[in-house]
Motif scaffolding. Structure first.
Motif, mmCIF file in Angstrom:
data_model
loop_
_atom_site.group_PDB
_atom_site.id
_atom_site.type_symbol
_atom_site.label_atom_id
_atom_site.label_comp_id
_atom_site.label_asym_id
_atom_site.label_seq_id
_atom_site.Cartn_x
_atom_site.Cartn_y
_atom_site.Cartn_z
ATOM 1 N N ARG A 1 -84.321 -22.015 5.426
ATOM 2 C CA ARG A 1 -83.635 -22.116 6.728
ATOM 3 C C ARG A 1 -83.963 -20.879 7.586
ATOM 4 N NH1 ARG A 1 -79.042 -24.431 4.960
ATOM 5 N NH2 ARG A 1 -77.906 -22.518 4.542
ATOM 6 N N PHE B 1 -71.149 -5.465 19.976
ATOM 7 C CA PHE B 1 -71.725 -6.754 20.414
ATOM 8 C C PHE B 1 -70.747 -7.927 20.360
ATOM 9 C CE2 PHE B 1 -75.453 -4.233 19.263
ATOM 10 C CZ PHE B 1 -76.205 -4.346 20.425
ATOM 11 N N GLU C 1 -75.222 -16.167 17.278
ATOM 12 C CA GLU C 1 -75.268 -14.775 17.746
ATOM 13 C C GLU C 1 -76.519 -14.050 17.199
ATOM 14 O OE1 GLU C 1 -73.350 -13.663 19.962
ATOM 15 O OE2 GLU C 1 -73.301 -11.490 19.844
ATOM 16 N N GLY C 2 -76.806 -14.273 15.933
ATOM 17 C CA GLY C 2 -77.930 -13.560 15.297
ATOM 18 C C GLY C 2 -79.269 -13.820 15.971
ATOM 19 N N THR D 1 -79.308 -17.237 11.101
ATOM 20 C CA THR D 1 -79.647 -18.627 11.473
ATOM 21 C C THR D 1 -78.598 -19.265 12.372
ATOM 22 O OG1 THR D 1 -78.509 -19.408 9.511
ATOM 23 C CG2 THR D 1 -80.893 -19.053 9.309
ATOM 24 N N GLY D 2 -77.571 -18.479 12.752
ATOM 25 C CA GLY D 2 -76.474 -19.054 13.548
ATOM 26 C C GLY D 2 -76.771 -18.990 15.027
ATOM 27 N N THR E 1 -70.813 -7.467 14.146
ATOM 28 C CA THR E 1 -70.504 -8.250 15.358
ATOM 29 C C THR E 1 -69.336 -9.188 15.087
ATOM 30 O OG1 THR E 1 -71.859 -10.180 14.773
ATOM 31 C CG2 THR E 1 -73.006 -8.359 15.842
ATOM 32 N N ARG F 1 -78.427 -17.718 3.655
ATOM 33 C CA ARG F 1 -78.214 -18.018 2.236
ATOM 34 C C ARG F 1 -79.385 -18.826 1.708
ATOM 35 N NH1 ARG F 1 -72.343 -20.490 3.317
ATOM 36 N NH2 ARG F 1 -73.526 -21.151 5.150
ATOM 37 N N LEU G 1 -72.254 -12.797 10.615
ATOM 38 C CA LEU G 1 -71.680 -13.832 9.739
ATOM 39 C C LEU G 1 -70.282 -14.183 10.237
ATOM 40 C CD1 LEU G 1 -72.397 -11.951 6.405
ATOM 41 C CD2 LEU G 1 -73.462 -14.136 7.031
ATOM 42 N N PRO G 2 -69.808 -15.386 9.918
ATOM 43 C CA PRO G 2 -68.384 -15.648 10.153
ATOM 44 C C PRO G 2 -67.543 -14.708 9.279
ATOM 45 C CG PRO G 2 -69.566 -17.660 9.532
ATOM 46 C CD PRO G 2 -70.494 -16.529 9.299
ATOM 47 N N ALA G 3 -66.338 -14.372 9.746
ATOM 48 C CA ALA G 3 -65.493 -13.432 8.993
ATOM 49 C C ALA G 3 -65.301 -13.895 7.548
ATOM 50 C CB ALA G 3 -64.149 -13.281 9.697
ATOM 51 N N LEU G 4 -65.224 -15.202 7.351
ATOM 52 C CA LEU G 4 -64.993 -15.739 6.003
ATOM 53 C C LEU G 4 -66.167 -15.477 5.064
ATOM 54 C CD1 LEU G 4 -63.320 -19.208 6.678
ATOM 55 C CD2 LEU G 4 -62.323 -17.221 5.522
ATOM 56 N N GLY G 5 -67.323 -15.181 5.619
ATOM 57 C CA GLY G 5 -68.526 -14.976 4.798
ATOM 58 C C GLY G 5 -68.726 -13.543 4.327
ATOM 59 N N THR H 1 -70.863 -12.347 0.860
ATOM 60 C CA THR H 1 -72.234 -11.913 1.182
ATOM 61 C C THR H 1 -72.436 -10.405 0.980
ATOM 62 O OG1 THR H 1 -72.267 -13.623 2.883
ATOM 63 C CG2 THR H 1 -74.037 -11.987 2.962
HETATM 64 N N1 LIG Z 1 -71.367 -17.014 18.955
HETATM 65 C C1 LIG Z 1 -71.029 -16.035 19.802
HETATM 66 O O1 LIG Z 1 -71.148 -16.165 21.050
HETATM 67 C C2 LIG Z 1 -70.524 -14.713 19.254
HETATM 68 C C3 LIG Z 1 -70.348 -13.637 20.147
HETATM 69 C C4 LIG Z 1 -69.922 -12.418 19.630
HETATM 70 C C5 LIG Z 1 -69.637 -12.275 18.280
HETATM 71 N N2 LIG Z 1 -69.787 -13.342 17.459
HETATM 72 C C6 LIG Z 1 -69.484 -13.168 16.043
HETATM 73 O O2 LIG Z 1 -70.718 -13.120 15.364
HETATM 74 C C7 LIG Z 1 -70.598 -13.752 14.091
HETATM 75 C C8 LIG Z 1 -71.637 -14.862 14.032
HETATM 76 O O3 LIG Z 1 -71.368 -15.803 15.028
HETATM 77 P P1 LIG Z 1 -72.158 -17.200 15.109
HETATM 78 O O4 LIG Z 1 -71.566 -17.946 16.233
HETATM 79 O O5 LIG Z 1 -73.624 -16.952 15.050
HETATM 80 O O6 LIG Z 1 -71.669 -17.849 13.709
HETATM 81 P P2 LIG Z 1 -72.166 -19.119 12.929
HETATM 82 O O7 LIG Z 1 -73.264 -19.781 13.688
HETATM 83 O O8 LIG Z 1 -70.960 -19.931 12.597
HETATM 84 O O9 LIG Z 1 -72.677 -18.505 11.537
HETATM 85 C C9 LIG Z 1 -73.814 -17.685 11.434
HETATM 86 C C10 LIG Z 1 -74.506 -17.936 10.105
HETATM 87 O O10 LIG Z 1 -73.681 -17.473 9.038
HETATM 88 C C11 LIG Z 1 -73.982 -18.220 7.865
HETATM 89 N N3 LIG Z 1 -72.723 -18.636 7.252
HETATM 90 C C12 LIG Z 1 -71.851 -19.576 7.700
HETATM 91 N N4 LIG Z 1 -70.768 -19.655 6.892
HETATM 92 C C13 LIG Z 1 -70.974 -18.744 5.905
HETATM 93 C C14 LIG Z 1 -70.217 -18.345 4.761
HETATM 94 N N5 LIG Z 1 -69.030 -18.893 4.477
HETATM 95 N N6 LIG Z 1 -70.738 -17.375 3.978
HETATM 96 C C15 LIG Z 1 -71.938 -16.791 4.247
HETATM 97 N N7 LIG Z 1 -72.696 -17.142 5.320
HETATM 98 C C16 LIG Z 1 -72.212 -18.091 6.138
HETATM 99 C C17 LIG Z 1 -74.810 -19.427 8.291
HETATM 100 O O11 LIG Z 1 -76.154 -19.184 7.882
HETATM 101 P P3 LIG Z 1 -76.823 -19.844 6.569
HETATM 102 O O12 LIG Z 1 -76.101 -21.164 6.356
HETATM 103 O O13 LIG Z 1 -78.231 -20.024 6.996
HETATM 104 O O14 LIG Z 1 -76.604 -18.863 5.503
HETATM 105 C C18 LIG Z 1 -74.734 -19.404 9.804
HETATM 106 O O15 LIG Z 1 -75.917 -19.869 10.417
HETATM 107 C C19 LIG Z 1 -69.160 -14.281 13.997
HETATM 108 O O16 LIG Z 1 -68.363 -13.404 13.260
HETATM 109 C C20 LIG Z 1 -68.713 -14.342 15.446
HETATM 110 O O17 LIG Z 1 -67.315 -14.170 15.596
HETATM 111 C C21 LIG Z 1 -70.240 -14.557 17.903
#
Ligand SMILES: NC(=O)c1ccc[n+]([C@@H]2O[C@H](COP(=O)([O-])OP(=O)(O)OC[C@H]3O[C@@H](n4cnc5c(N)ncnc54)[C@H](OP(=O)(O)O)[C@@H]3O)[C@@H](O)[C@H]2O)c1
Length: 214
Positions: free
Chosen positions: A36, A133, A12-13, A9-10, A96, A32, A72-76, A80
């Motif tokens: 959503r 990715f 990148e996904g 739901t973030g 990723t 989670r 997911l964020p690294a903290l998750g 999870t």
């Molecule tokens: N954004 C980019 O351009 C990009 C590019 C390359 C790699 N990445 C990596 O890809 C990963 C996802 O990036 P993103 O930007 O999509 O991240 P994000 O939007 O911050 O988080 C993705 C999803 O993770 C879930 N989440 C958030 N905090 C959580 C927690 N503490 N425990 C479990 N689930 C949690 C949330 O979904 P729910 O609340 O619906 O569960 C959220 O929608 C990261 O590790 C990032 O470094 C990102």
């Protein structure tokens, strides 16, 4: 192929999901919160005009996927991944994840395991974890009418799993480059901090990586 995206739901996904849906794959977005995930899946169906996109909890998502993507964020990871350990066994799992933290003293802090991908491997014994990715930005993925001008660097310990991930990258137009074992995931993830810094410094969004000489 059924591709399950944890944290779907973030940013990148859904970007990855959109590209793969357009390439003919079936996508399960995880969250989670099942509601959503269903809402995000409906948005993505609307955007891509592809019907094979559904949403579930992360646990159900991992159950349904042939390949699992961790977005997911690294903290998750620690909260999870234990819930999906059995569903991921013997499957290809793409990490990723990059341990970036914006606004603090350090942009990138390598996890104690060496990389987020190695942390995922420790939490998912028996899964075939491939790191990939990290350098393909969410907004580039989202612009599905444009090609992505970047190579797909990937690493892992299972040759067949790396081939599968290379093929999934190729299905969205990326050239896959095998950069070795999972122990190389630390530098691979760390490069993302450099790309993010370049984007900020030069006021761009799309700094990417292409390997020359191949
Ligand atoms: N954004 C980019 O351009 C990009 C590019 C390359 C790699 N990445 C990596 O890809 C990963 C996802 O990036 P993103 O930007 O999509 O991240 P994000 O939007 O911050 O988080 C993705 C999803 O993770 C879930 N989440 C958030 N905090 C959580 C927690 N503490 N425990 C479990 N689930 C949690 C949330 O979904 P729910 O609340 O619906 O569960 C959220 O929608 C990261 O590790 C990032 O470094 C990102």
């Amino acid at each position: 192929m059924n591709i399950a995206i944890l944290g779907g739901t973030g940013k990148e996904g859904p970007g990855l999901g959109a590209r793969w849906a357009l390439a003919g794959h079936s996508i399960i977005l995880g969250s989670r919160d099942a509601e959503r995930a269903r809402t995000k899946a409906a948005e993505l169906r609307e955007r891509t005009r592809k019907l094979a996109i559904i949403g579930h909890t992360n646990a159900e998502t991992a159950e349904l996927g042939q390949v699992i993507v961790i977005a997911l964020p690294a903290l998750g990871l620690a909260s999870t991944l234990p819930q999906v350990r059995e569903s991921c066994r013997d499957k290809v799992v793409i990490s990723t994840v990059v341990a970036l933290s914006f606004g603090g003293p350090r942009l990138f802090t390598p996890p104690a395991a060496g990389s987020s991908a190695e942390e995922a491997q420790q939490l998912l014994p028996g899964a075939k974890v491939v790191a990939a990715f990290h350098h393909i930005a969410a907004h580039e993925l989202a612009e599905t009418d444009q090609a992505i001008d970047c190579d797909l660097l990937l690493c892992g310990d299972d040759a067949e799993a790396k081939q599968t991930v290379g093929e999934l990258g190729a299905s969205m137009g990326l050239r896959g480059i095998d950069v070795g074992p999972l122990s190389n995931a630390g530098p691979l993830e760390g490069i993302t901090a450099l790309l993010a810094t370049i984007n900020r410094r030069y006021q761009r969004k799309s700094a990417g990586l292409k390997i020359t000489g191949l």
